[in-house]
Scaffold this motif. Structure first.
Motif, short mmCIF file in Angstrom:
data_model
loop_
_atom_site.label_atom_id
_atom_site.label_comp_id
_atom_site.label_asym_id
_atom_site.label_seq_id
_atom_site.Cartn_x
_atom_site.Cartn_y
_atom_site.Cartn_z
N SER A 7 26.25 3.69 -28.33
CA SER A 7 25.10 2.82 -28.58
C SER A 7 25.05 1.73 -27.53
CB SER A 7 25.21 2.18 -29.96
OG SER A 7 25.06 3.15 -30.95
N LEU A 8 23.86 1.42 -27.07
CA LEU A 8 23.67 0.36 -26.10
C LEU A 8 23.90 -1.00 -26.77
CD1 LEU A 8 20.44 1.72 -24.41
CD2 LEU A 8 22.72 1.62 -23.39
N VAL A 9 24.67 -1.84 -26.11
CA VAL A 9 25.01 -3.16 -26.64
C VAL A 9 24.38 -4.22 -25.75
CG1 VAL A 9 26.90 -4.74 -27.20
CG2 VAL A 9 27.19 -2.27 -27.56
N LYS A 10 23.62 -5.14 -26.35
CA LYS A 10 22.94 -6.19 -25.60
C LYS A 10 23.94 -7.27 -25.18
CE LYS A 10 18.81 -9.09 -25.70
NZ LYS A 10 18.59 -8.91 -24.29
N LEU A 11 23.82 -7.68 -23.92
CA LEU A 11 24.64 -8.76 -23.39
C LEU A 11 23.85 -10.05 -23.34
CD1 LEU A 11 26.37 -7.19 -20.25
CD2 LEU A 11 27.37 -7.62 -22.47
N ASP A 12 24.55 -11.15 -23.41
CA ASP A 12 23.92 -12.45 -23.22
C ASP A 12 24.14 -12.83 -21.76
OD1 ASP A 12 22.67 -14.87 -23.68
OD2 ASP A 12 24.52 -15.86 -24.34
N SER A 13 23.36 -12.19 -20.87
CA SER A 13 23.52 -12.38 -19.44
C SER A 13 22.16 -12.32 -18.77
CB SER A 13 24.41 -11.27 -18.87
OG SER A 13 24.35 -11.22 -17.48
N PRO A 14 21.91 -13.21 -17.78
CA PRO A 14 20.64 -13.14 -17.07
C PRO A 14 20.57 -11.97 -16.10
CG PRO A 14 22.01 -14.88 -16.17
CD PRO A 14 22.74 -14.32 -17.35
N LEU A 15 21.73 -11.43 -15.72
CA LEU A 15 21.78 -10.37 -14.73
C LEU A 15 21.71 -8.98 -15.34
CD1 LEU A 15 22.42 -11.72 -11.89
CD2 LEU A 15 24.22 -10.03 -11.82
N TRP A 16 22.52 -8.73 -16.34
CA TRP A 16 22.62 -7.41 -16.94
C TRP A 16 22.14 -7.47 -18.38
CZ3 TRP A 16 23.34 -3.45 -13.83
CH2 TRP A 16 23.90 -3.71 -12.59
N THR A 17 21.33 -6.52 -18.77
CA THR A 17 20.75 -6.49 -20.10
C THR A 17 21.69 -5.85 -21.10
OG1 THR A 17 18.58 -6.26 -19.10
CG2 THR A 17 18.74 -5.76 -21.42
N LEU A 18 22.22 -4.70 -20.76
CA LEU A 18 22.97 -3.90 -21.73
C LEU A 18 24.21 -3.28 -21.13
CD1 LEU A 18 19.92 -1.92 -23.10
CD2 LEU A 18 21.07 -3.75 -24.28
N ILE A 19 25.12 -2.93 -22.03
CA ILE A 19 26.27 -2.11 -21.63
C ILE A 19 26.32 -0.88 -22.52
CG2 ILE A 19 27.60 -4.07 -20.77
CD1 ILE A 19 29.30 -3.88 -23.37
N ALA A 20 26.94 0.15 -21.99
CA ALA A 20 27.21 1.37 -22.75
C ALA A 20 28.72 1.51 -22.83
CB ALA A 20 26.58 2.58 -22.06
N PRO A 21 29.32 1.18 -23.99
CA PRO A 21 30.77 1.29 -24.13
C PRO A 21 31.25 2.73 -23.90
CG PRO A 21 29.83 0.04 -25.94
CD PRO A 21 28.68 0.67 -25.20
N VAL A 22 32.40 2.85 -23.23
CA VAL A 22 33.01 4.15 -22.96
C VAL A 22 34.23 4.28 -23.87
CG1 VAL A 22 34.15 5.56 -21.20
CG2 VAL A 22 32.22 4.09 -20.56
#
Length: 170
Positions: A7-22
């Motif tokens: 599942s895509l996880v939202k980040l609190d970052s101005p640069l990157w929106t989401l991460i995909a955990p591996v």
């Protein structure tokens, strides 16, 4: 190739929106095959990119997903994504356009300076060239980059390089 859903996880970052955990087991397999943590990632069978397994600080890893990729995939935060990861065996961790290769081939000193850079700086310079679609513009940017490396003795001064791009507009 390692394939899994996450599942895509939202980040609190101005640069990157989401991460995909591996998953840890898959990260361990890939790190064993790619010591520099560089992988080729295919997202939902549509978007393919060269990237790194990024450490989370707690021993786990993730893949960064930017806004453009999110839009291409038509996904939102917390939605499921299918990832296929394989070790990146490319020379630079991303593709080198033929225009950049031609400029390097025509300038031995410039090639020497480029090859002496750290892998991350090489990828950044390749990205600067890869973001342009027009072949003549790629050559123009490549020449400016190689001239910059020769002028600075193989160092990269990104502020100066950006000024040189502006001064030598195509």
């Amino acid at each position: 190739m390692e394939t899994f859903s996450t599942s895509l996880v939202k980040l609190d970052s101005p640069l990157w929106t989401l991460i995909a955990p591996v998953p840890d087991a898959i990260a361990e397999i890939l790190i064993g095959k790619a010591p520099d943590k560089r992988v080729l990632c295919t997202m939902n069978g549509k978007v393919k990119k060269h990237c790194a397994l990024m450490p989370r600080g707690d021993g786990s890893y993730y893949i960064l997903v930017n806004k453009k990729e999110l839009k291409q995939l038509g996904l939102n935060p917390n939605e499921e994504i299918q990832l296929a990861l394989e070790p990146d065996t490319s020379t630079y961790g991303m593709p080198m356009d033929e225009e950049f290769r031609a400029v390097l081939d025509s300038d031995a000193e410039g090639e020497h300076f480029f090859e002496a850079l750290t892998p991350g700086k090489k990828r950044t310079l390749l990205h600067i060239v890869n973001t342009v679609k027009d072949g003549q513009r790629k050559i123009h940017r490549s020449v400016i980059i190689i001239d910059h490396l020769k002028m600075t003795g193989g160092k990269v001064d990104f502020k100066l390089l950006n000024r040189q791009f502006k001064e030598r507009k195509f």
